[in-house]
Design a protein around this motif. Structure first.
Motif, PDB file in Angstrom:
ATOM      1  N   ALA A  51     -14.647  25.647 -79.725  1.00  0.00           N
ATOM      2  CA  ALA A  51     -14.455  26.604 -80.816  1.00  0.00           C
ATOM      3  C   ALA A  51     -15.790  27.166 -81.288  1.00  0.00           C
ATOM      4  CB  ALA A  51     -13.717  25.936 -81.967  1.00  0.00           C
ATOM      5  N   LEU A  52     -16.804  26.312 -81.396  1.00  0.00           N
ATOM      6  CA  LEU A  52     -18.116  26.778 -81.843  1.00  0.00           C
ATOM      7  C   LEU A  52     -18.766  27.685 -80.805  1.00  0.00           C
ATOM      8  CD1 LEU A  52     -19.515  23.519 -83.472  1.00  0.00           C
ATOM      9  CD2 LEU A  52     -18.630  25.548 -84.632  1.00  0.00           C
ATOM     10  N   ILE A  53     -18.518  27.421 -79.534  1.00  0.00           N
ATOM     11  CA  ILE A  53     -19.044  28.297 -78.492  1.00  0.00           C
ATOM     12  C   ILE A  53     -18.334  29.649 -78.519  1.00  0.00           C
ATOM     13  CG2 ILE A  53     -19.233  28.609 -75.995  1.00  0.00           C
ATOM     14  CD1 ILE A  53     -19.613  25.594 -75.745  1.00  0.00           C
ATOM     15  N   ASP A  54     -17.010  29.624 -78.718  1.00  0.00           N
ATOM     16  CA  ASP A  54     -16.232  30.865 -78.708  1.00  0.00           C
ATOM     17  C   ASP A  54     -16.647  31.827 -79.817  1.00  0.00           C
ATOM     18  OD1 ASP A  54     -14.868  29.977 -76.516  1.00  0.00           O
ATOM     19  OD2 ASP A  54     -13.083  29.325 -77.611  1.00  0.00           O
ATOM     20  N   VAL A  55     -16.967  31.274 -81.004  1.00  0.00           N
ATOM     21  CA  VAL A  55     -17.297  32.168 -82.120  1.00  0.00           C
ATOM     22  C   VAL A  55     -18.628  32.885 -81.894  1.00  0.00           C
ATOM     23  CG1 VAL A  55     -15.998  30.817 -83.805  1.00  0.00           C
ATOM     24  CG2 VAL A  55     -18.423  30.337 -83.453  1.00  0.00           C
ATOM     25  N   GLN A  56     -19.450  32.393 -80.955  1.00  0.00           N
ATOM     26  CA  GLN A  56     -20.726  33.046 -80.692  1.00  0.00           C
ATOM     27  C   GLN A  56     -20.546  34.386 -79.979  1.00  0.00           C
ATOM     28  OE1 GLN A  56     -23.593  31.387 -81.896  1.00  0.00           O
ATOM     29  NE2 GLN A  56     -21.985  30.036 -82.693  1.00  0.00           N
ATOM     30  N   THR A  57     -19.389  34.560 -79.324  1.00  0.00           N
ATOM     31  CA  THR A  57     -19.195  35.770 -78.508  1.00  0.00           C
ATOM     32  C   THR A  57     -17.848  36.425 -78.783  1.00  0.00           C
ATOM     33  OG1 THR A  57     -18.313  34.367 -76.731  1.00  0.00           O
ATOM     34  CG2 THR A  57     -20.656  34.877 -76.646  1.00  0.00           C
ATOM     35  N   ASN A  58     -17.381  36.361 -80.034  1.00  0.00           N
ATOM     36  CA  ASN A  58     -16.042  36.916 -80.314  1.00  0.00           C
ATOM     37  C   ASN A  58     -16.096  38.383 -80.745  1.00  0.00           C
ATOM     38  OD1 ASN A  58     -17.022  36.758 -82.912  1.00  0.00           O
ATOM     39  ND2 ASN A  58     -15.085  36.059 -83.783  1.00  0.00           N
ATOM     40  N   GLY A  59     -17.273  38.980 -80.708  1.00  0.00           N
ATOM     41  CA  GLY A  59     -17.367  40.404 -80.995  1.00  0.00           C
ATOM     42  C   GLY A  59     -17.602  40.756 -82.450  1.00  0.00           C
ATOM     43  N   SER A  60     -17.636  39.785 -83.341  1.00  0.00           N
ATOM     44  CA  SER A  60     -17.887  40.099 -84.754  1.00  0.00           C
ATOM     45  C   SER A  60     -19.357  40.454 -84.958  1.00  0.00           C
ATOM     46  CB  SER A  60     -17.517  38.909 -85.633  1.00  0.00           C
ATOM     47  OG  SER A  60     -18.316  37.789 -85.302  1.00  0.00           O
ATOM     48  N   THR A  61     -19.639  41.083 -86.071  1.00  0.00           N
ATOM     49  CA  THR A  61     -21.006  41.519 -86.357  1.00  0.00           C
ATOM     50  C   THR A  61     -21.902  40.312 -86.581  1.00  0.00           C
ATOM     51  OG1 THR A  61     -20.138  43.518 -87.398  1.00  0.00           O
ATOM     52  CG2 THR A  61     -22.439  42.916 -87.872  1.00  0.00           C
ATOM     53  N   ALA A  62     -22.985  40.240 -85.841  1.00  0.00           N
ATOM     54  CA  ALA A  62     -23.920  39.135 -85.998  1.00  0.00           C
ATOM     55  C   ALA A  62     -24.741  39.322 -87.271  1.00  0.00           C
ATOM     56  CB  ALA A  62     -24.838  39.054 -84.780  1.00  0.00           C
ATOM     57  N   PRO A  63     -25.102  38.242 -87.942  1.00  0.00           N
ATOM     58  CA  PRO A  63     -25.922  38.361 -89.154  1.00  0.00           C
ATOM     59  C   PRO A  63     -27.326  38.835 -88.810  1.00  0.00           C
ATOM     60  CG  PRO A  63     -25.701  36.065 -88.510  1.00  0.00           C
ATOM     61  CD  PRO A  63     -24.798  36.835 -87.616  1.00  0.00           C
ATOM     62  N   THR A  64     -27.948  39.547 -89.732  1.00  0.00           N
ATOM     63  CA  THR A  64     -29.340  39.947 -89.550  1.00  0.00           C
ATOM     64  C   THR A  64     -30.244  38.767 -89.887  1.00  0.00           C
ATOM     65  OG1 THR A  64     -29.599  40.717 -91.836  1.00  0.00           O
ATOM     66  CG2 THR A  64     -28.715  42.293 -90.220  1.00  0.00           C
ATOM     67  N   SER A  65     -31.471  38.844 -89.411  1.00  0.00           N
ATOM     68  CA  SER A  65     -32.419  37.757 -89.696  1.00  0.00           C
ATOM     69  C   SER A  65     -32.670  37.640 -91.195  1.00  0.00           C
ATOM     70  CB  SER A  65     -33.731  37.999 -88.953  1.00  0.00           C
ATOM     71  OG  SER A  65     -34.304  39.233 -89.347  1.00  0.00           O
ATOM     72  N   HIS A  66     -32.672  38.774 -91.895  1.00  0.00           N
ATOM     73  CA  HIS A  66     -32.870  38.743 -93.348  1.00  0.00           C
ATOM     74  C   HIS A  66     -31.697  38.052 -94.038  1.00  0.00           C
ATOM     75  CE1 HIS A  66     -34.392  39.881 -97.237  1.00  0.00           C
ATOM     76  NE2 HIS A  66     -33.290  40.557 -97.534  1.00  0.00           N
ATOM     77  N   GLN A  67     -30.481  38.343 -93.600  1.00  0.00           N
ATOM     78  CA  GLN A  67     -29.308  37.697 -94.176  1.00  0.00           C
ATOM     79  C   GLN A  67     -29.329  36.189 -93.915  1.00  0.00           C
ATOM     80  OE1 GLN A  67     -26.189  39.973 -92.296  1.00  0.00           O
ATOM     81  NE2 GLN A  67     -25.860  41.256 -94.116  1.00  0.00           N
ATOM     82  N   LEU A  68     -29.747  35.794 -92.713  1.00  0.00           N
ATOM     83  CA  LEU A  68     -29.814  34.372 -92.389  1.00  0.00           C
ATOM     84  C   LEU A  68     -30.844  33.661 -93.263  1.00  0.00           C
ATOM     85  CD1 LEU A  68     -29.580  34.377 -88.490  1.00  0.00           C
ATOM     86  CD2 LEU A  68     -27.816  33.704 -90.134  1.00  0.00           C
ATOM     87  N   THR A  69     -31.999  34.308 -93.470  1.00  0.00           N
ATOM     88  CA  THR A  69     -33.028  33.711 -94.329  1.00  0.00           C
ATOM     89  C   THR A  69     -32.511  33.536 -95.748  1.00  0.00           C
ATOM     90  OG1 THR A  69     -34.792  34.718 -93.002  1.00  0.00           O
ATOM     91  CG2 THR A  69     -35.366  34.000 -95.229  1.00  0.00           C
ATOM     92  N   GLN A  70     -31.843  34.561 -96.281  1.00  0.00           N
ATOM     93  CA  GLN A  70     -31.276  34.470 -97.625  1.00  0.00           C
ATOM     94  C   GLN A  70     -30.188  33.406 -97.687  1.00  0.00           C
ATOM     95  OE1 GLN A  70     -29.991  38.549 -98.242  1.00  0.00           O
ATOM     96  NE2 GLN A  70     -31.809  39.019 -99.478  1.00  0.00           N
ATOM     97  N   LEU A  71     -29.355  33.327 -96.646  1.00  0.00           N
ATOM     98  CA  LEU A  71     -28.257  32.364 -96.633  1.00  0.00           C
ATOM     99  C   LEU A  71     -28.780  30.932 -96.646  1.00  0.00           C
ATOM    100  CD1 LEU A  71     -25.278  31.608 -96.350  1.00  0.00           C
ATOM    101  CD2 LEU A  71     -25.513  31.892 -93.872  1.00  0.00           C
TER     102      LEU A  71
END
Length: 375
Positions: free
Chosen positions: A295-315
């Motif tokens: 399941a964790l592997i599948d969500v990496q390539t399911n076509g959803s918008t990937a987070p930006t590096s700035h969003q990841l830093t804030q998160l």
């Protein structure tokens, strides 16, 4: 007698007498020199004896002083050695007390930290193992508590999120369910065994639901049903909306949050299609301990918008401020190391006062064997 002969005789006599006198004088001088030499030798011998005696006396005196100094130094050294030994033993005792206090404080700190995520410890371990086995560079945030902005709420309240699995390609909100037994999530019981349809009114089942069948200690089977708004999939999507709104209100933007219901108990047997389509296309993945890696592997390539590096830093900064436990895998392993070991379990109440090391309890099994197999 001729005059020349007489003169010769007188001259010879004078010379003889002069020779005798000279010999006598030389003899006396020689004797006197010998006497003086003997006296000088005797005086030298006396002086040499005196010097030898004085040297011997000085040597004895110096030896006595040396022996006295050595004895004094030995006494002083023994005293200092005893004093330093006593100070060393005192320091060892102090350091041992500090170490014991530090170990106790560390154990208590782990227990306090672990107490906050008591029910998520086993699922956190499984998620870390799954990300490691999948080769994911991930940050697993556990036990996130925040107060959402809710215009419809009559009073402030808090929301607790079990886990966030954060990678550069996806952010997954994982709701851990420590259910055991047979679980039907989005899959009708009759699809497993037709005879089970007699037990449930499957025509009344909504889009999202979870049904659990568990045998209790008395040997009977108990049934738990979570339908529609009470279903785990609906609940995790609602948590995702609240947390997304919290991040957006705080930072102006927020990454897309995918969702997953994770039945983490090792005795859970989950009957599911692996995906709850949910509302408005917001699908939720359904996983067990056996399928969470996929399941964790599948969500990496399911076509959803990937987070930006700035969003990841804030998160990451936000969940850290909210008191979440952070544990990294892959290249994040060294930067994000949780103070609570993966194998840690909160000791039973009676054992907390005597426990010296983390132990496994009924809260969940250790996964050390599985971790060794993954490694």
């Amino acid at each position: 007698m001729e005059t020349s002969t007489l003169v010769l005789i007188v001259t010879a006599a004078v010379l003889f007498i002069a020779l005798v006198v000279t010999a006598w004088v030389m003899s006396r001088r020689t004797r006197r020199a010998k006497e003086e030499l003997a006296a000088a030798q005797q005086e030298h011998s006396s002086e040499e004896s005196a010097l030898t005696a004085r040297h011997a006396g000085e040597k004895r005196e110096l030896q006595q002083q040396h022996d006295s100094s050595l004895a004094e130094l030995a006494v002083r050294n023994d005293s200092q050695a005893q004093q330093r030994l006593a100070e060393h033993e005192t320091e060892i005792t102090r350091l041992q007390a500090e170490r014991d206090a530090a170990v106790k404080a560390g154990t208590e700190s782990q227990q306090l930290a672990g107490q906050g995520m008591r029910w998520e410890l086993a699922s956190r371990e499984l998620l870390v193992d799954a990300c490691t086995a999948a080769g994911l560079d991930a940050i697993i945030a556990t036990n996130i508590v925040f107060s959402p902005h809710d215009d419809e709420a009559t009073a402030p309240y808090c929301v607790q999120l079990d886990h966030l699995v954060i990678t550069e390609k996806a952010v997954v909100l994982v709701d851990s369910k420590n259910w055991k037994g047979l679980i039907f999530d989005g899959k009708k019981p009759s699809s497993m065994a037709g005879a089970l349809s007699i037990l449930f009114d499957e025509t009344a089942l909504p889009t999202s639901y979870a049904i659990s069948l568990k045998r209790d200690s008395a040997g009977s089977v108990s049934v738990r049903s979570k339908l529609e708004h009470e279903s785990p999939a609906f609940q995790v999507r609602r948590q995702a909306r609240r947390f997304h709104g919290h991040l957006a209100a705080r930072h102006g933007s927020a990454p897309y949050l995918q969702t997953c219901v994770f039945y983490s108990h090792p005795d859970a047997r989950v009957w599911t299609d692996g995906l709850d389509e949910g509302e408005r296309g917001r699908a939720t993945r359904i996983a067990s301990a056996r399928t969470i890696q996929k399941a964790l592997i599948d969500v990496q390539t399911n076509g959803s918008t990937a987070p930006t590096s700035h969003q990841l830093t804030q998160l990451v900064a936000t969940v850290r401020e909210l008191g979440a436990d952070l544990h990294g895998t892959g290249r994040f392993a060294s930067e994000f190391a949780s103070p609570v070991p993966l194998t840690f379990r909160v000791p039973a109440r009676a054992a907390r006062t005597t426990a010296t090391a983390p132990t496994a309890t009924q809260d969940g099994p250790r996964m050390a064997t599985r971790r060794r197999a993954v490694a």
